[in-house]
Design an enzyme around this catalytic site. Structure first.
Site, short mmCIF file in Angstrom:
data_model
loop_
_atom_site.label_atom_id
_atom_site.label_comp_id
_atom_site.label_asym_id
_atom_site.label_seq_id
_atom_site.Cartn_x
_atom_site.Cartn_y
_atom_site.Cartn_z
N SER A 22 0.85 -1.18 0.00
CA SER A 22 0.00 0.00 0.00
C SER A 22 0.89 1.25 0.00
O SER A 22 1.96 1.24 0.62
CB SER A 22 -0.88 -0.03 1.26
OG SER A 22 -2.02 0.76 1.10
N PRO A 23 0.49 2.30 -0.71
CA PRO A 23 1.34 3.49 -0.76
C PRO A 23 1.60 4.09 0.62
O PRO A 23 0.68 4.20 1.42
CB PRO A 23 0.53 4.46 -1.63
CG PRO A 23 -0.83 3.88 -1.77
CD PRO A 23 -0.74 2.44 -1.48
N CYS A 25 3.72 7.35 2.37
CA CYS A 25 4.57 8.54 2.37
C CYS A 25 5.76 8.33 3.31
O CYS A 25 5.59 7.83 4.42
CB CYS A 25 3.79 9.74 2.88
SG CYS A 25 2.69 10.43 1.67
N ALA A 57 2.53 8.43 -2.23
CA ALA A 57 1.88 9.50 -2.98
C ALA A 57 2.96 10.40 -3.56
O ALA A 57 3.76 10.98 -2.83
CB ALA A 57 0.98 10.30 -2.04
N GLN A 99 1.95 5.84 -7.26
CA GLN A 99 0.73 6.55 -6.90
C GLN A 99 0.91 8.04 -7.20
O GLN A 99 1.81 8.69 -6.65
CB GLN A 99 0.38 6.36 -5.41
CG GLN A 99 -1.02 6.88 -5.10
CD GLN A 99 -1.39 6.86 -3.63
OE1 GLN A 99 -0.59 7.26 -2.79
NE2 GLN A 99 -2.59 6.43 -3.31
N TYR A 181 -7.47 14.38 0.01
CA TYR A 181 -6.60 15.16 -0.87
C TYR A 181 -7.42 15.70 -2.05
O TYR A 181 -8.63 15.48 -2.12
CB TYR A 181 -5.38 14.32 -1.27
CG TYR A 181 -4.56 13.96 -0.05
CD1 TYR A 181 -3.96 14.96 0.73
CD2 TYR A 181 -4.45 12.64 0.39
CE1 TYR A 181 -3.26 14.66 1.89
CE2 TYR A 181 -3.75 12.33 1.56
CZ TYR A 181 -3.16 13.34 2.29
OH TYR A 181 -2.47 13.04 3.45
N ARG A 229 -7.41 4.96 -6.21
CA ARG A 229 -7.75 4.80 -4.78
C ARG A 229 -8.85 5.80 -4.44
O ARG A 229 -8.68 7.00 -4.66
CB ARG A 229 -6.52 5.01 -3.91
CG ARG A 229 -6.84 5.00 -2.41
CD ARG A 229 -5.61 4.86 -1.53
NE ARG A 229 -5.26 3.46 -1.34
CZ ARG A 229 -4.53 2.99 -0.33
NH1 ARG A 229 -4.04 3.81 0.58
NH2 ARG A 229 -4.25 1.70 -0.23
N ARG A 323 0.96 -1.05 7.28
CA ARG A 323 1.72 -1.17 8.52
C ARG A 323 2.23 -2.58 8.78
O ARG A 323 3.34 -2.73 9.35
CB ARG A 323 0.87 -0.65 9.69
CG ARG A 323 0.73 0.87 9.64
CD ARG A 323 -0.39 1.36 10.53
NE ARG A 323 -1.69 0.91 10.05
CZ ARG A 323 -2.84 1.14 10.68
NH1 ARG A 323 -2.84 1.81 11.82
NH2 ARG A 323 -3.98 0.72 10.18
#
Ligand SMILES: Cc1cc2nc3c(=O)[nH]c(=O)nc-3n(C[C@H](O)[C@H](O)[C@H](O)COP(=O)(O)O)c2cc1C
Length: 354
Positions: A22-23, A25, A57, A99, A181, A229, A323
């Site tokens: 999963s993306p 940051c 991202a 992403q 966002y 997403r 995570r």
């Protein structure tokens, strides 16, 4: 037989299994450039057996970053620097995705570990954030509403970034239309009171998402997969709902999206979310069933048996882990062993195979 470790084919691409990164940051760039940290961070997941390694991202324009330390893909120097990451990921027989993002009114913020929930001032590298209207998120400064003409330039900016991503060696692109966002801000009624063609009813509020999708698909051609997403729910009585998401997913599918990565939330500071294992899986399941498009499930997926069930029951086509992979970058190797599935071990680690 494990379904989680079956390949997934989309357009010209085959992904070896359905455990995807999963993306995430990293807030570790200078001038939007990926560096050794990103190579290590993403590379460890490729060595750990993830079928798809997705970048964080990555901003399509400088003011589309969340923090000043975010990664980007708004220039060719960044594309060249990302090549090191894609080459490493490919050398481990994994697939690399990027992403693409614009942070909108949640731009120009501090890194999480700075502990400040205010906007970063210009003297510390911050900028005036932009949004659909002038309502601020939480304690951040009010955004400057984009003009209709500026909003109309975004599809081209996303398309140019998608081109650079492909030139950098990425095998697929994901559009970040979630988590409060910019594009989510446009489609959510909680943050869009515009009266021009990018506001108003469902069609107006989703126009930006649809136009970006069309422009990016046109740039990518037919072979390269495109994911989106979405925040499937604002978790707010006045907000965006799963029914809206199903409808938008159908539209995005028509305009060239291949898979919906079904997340939620992010557009209000303190939503009441019934957190628990797999709490967003029902969103992936509904979008898949009702919009007829492949989905990825994400959120508190931590156990191999849990992930296997999500795929084998038909709730989703893949799982995105965040995570759990930070805690254990080689989670897919352990999961395959527990599920009795075949997975490729990198040669360097083969002696540790259980
Ligand atoms: C350190 C960190 C950074 C994140 N950055 C992004 C991001 O860049 N883009 C995004 O869509 N989600 C981001 N997320 C959300 C994750 O992709 C994921 O949706 C969320 O953490 C729930 O999955 P999990 O329970 O497996 O962690 C981030 C999460 C973490 C923990």
């Amino acid at each position: 037989m494990s379904k989680l470790f079956e390949p997934f084919s989309v357009r010209d691409l085959t992904i070896a299994n359905r455990v995807w990164v999963s993306p995430m940051c990293q807030y570790s760039s200078v001038d939007g450039l990926p560096n050794d940290w990103h190579l290590m961070h993403l590379g460890q997941f490729a060595a750990g057996g993830a079928g798809l390694v997705m970048t964080e991202a990555s901003a399509v324009v400088p003011e589309g970053r969340i923090s000043p330390q975010d990664a980007g893909i708004w220039n060719d120097e960044q594309a060249r620097a990302w090549r090191r990451v894609t080459e490493f990921v490919h050398a481990q027989d994994s697939v690399a995705g990027m992403q693409l993002a614009h942070a909108g009114r949640k731009g120009s913020t501090y890194r999480p570990w700075d502990g400040k929930r205010t906007s970063v001032p210009p003297e510390e590298g911050g900028w005036q954030a932009v949004g659909p209207d002038d309502r601020a998120f939480g304690g951040y400064d009010a955004p400057r509403p984009l003009t209709e003409e500026e909003a109309g330039r975004l599809p081209g900016q996303f398309a140019a970034a998608a081109r650079r991503a492909v030139d950098a060696g990425f095998d697929l692109v994901e559009l970040h239309f979630a988590h409060g966002y910019l594009v989510h801000e446009f489609y959510s009624p909680l943050s869009n009171d515009r009266t021009d063609r990018y506001g108003g009813d469902f069609e107006g509020r989703t126009r930006l998402a649809v136009e970006i999708t069309g422009a990016v698909r046109a740039e990518l051609g037919d072979g390269v997969p495109l994911f989106a997403r979405l925040s499937s729910s604002d978790w707010d009585d006045d907000g965006w709902t799963i029914e809206d998401t199903v409808r938008l997913a159908g539209l995005l599918k028509e305009h060239g999206v291949d898979l919906i990565d079904a997340s939620s939330g992010g557009n209000t500071p303190h939503p009441q979310i019934p957190l628990g294992p797999g709490y967003q899986v029902p969103f992936a399941e509904r979008v898949r069933a009702e919009a007829g498009i492949p989905t990825g499930a994400v959120g508190m997926i931590t156990e191999p048996g849990q992930a296997e069930k999500i795929i084998s029951s038909g709730s989703a086509d893949a799982v995105f882990l965040a995570r759990a992979l930070l805690r254990e970058p080689h989670w897919p190797l352990r999961a395959a062993s527990e599920l009795g599935a075949e997975i490729r071990w990198v040669d360097q680690y083969a002696r540790a195979r259980a």
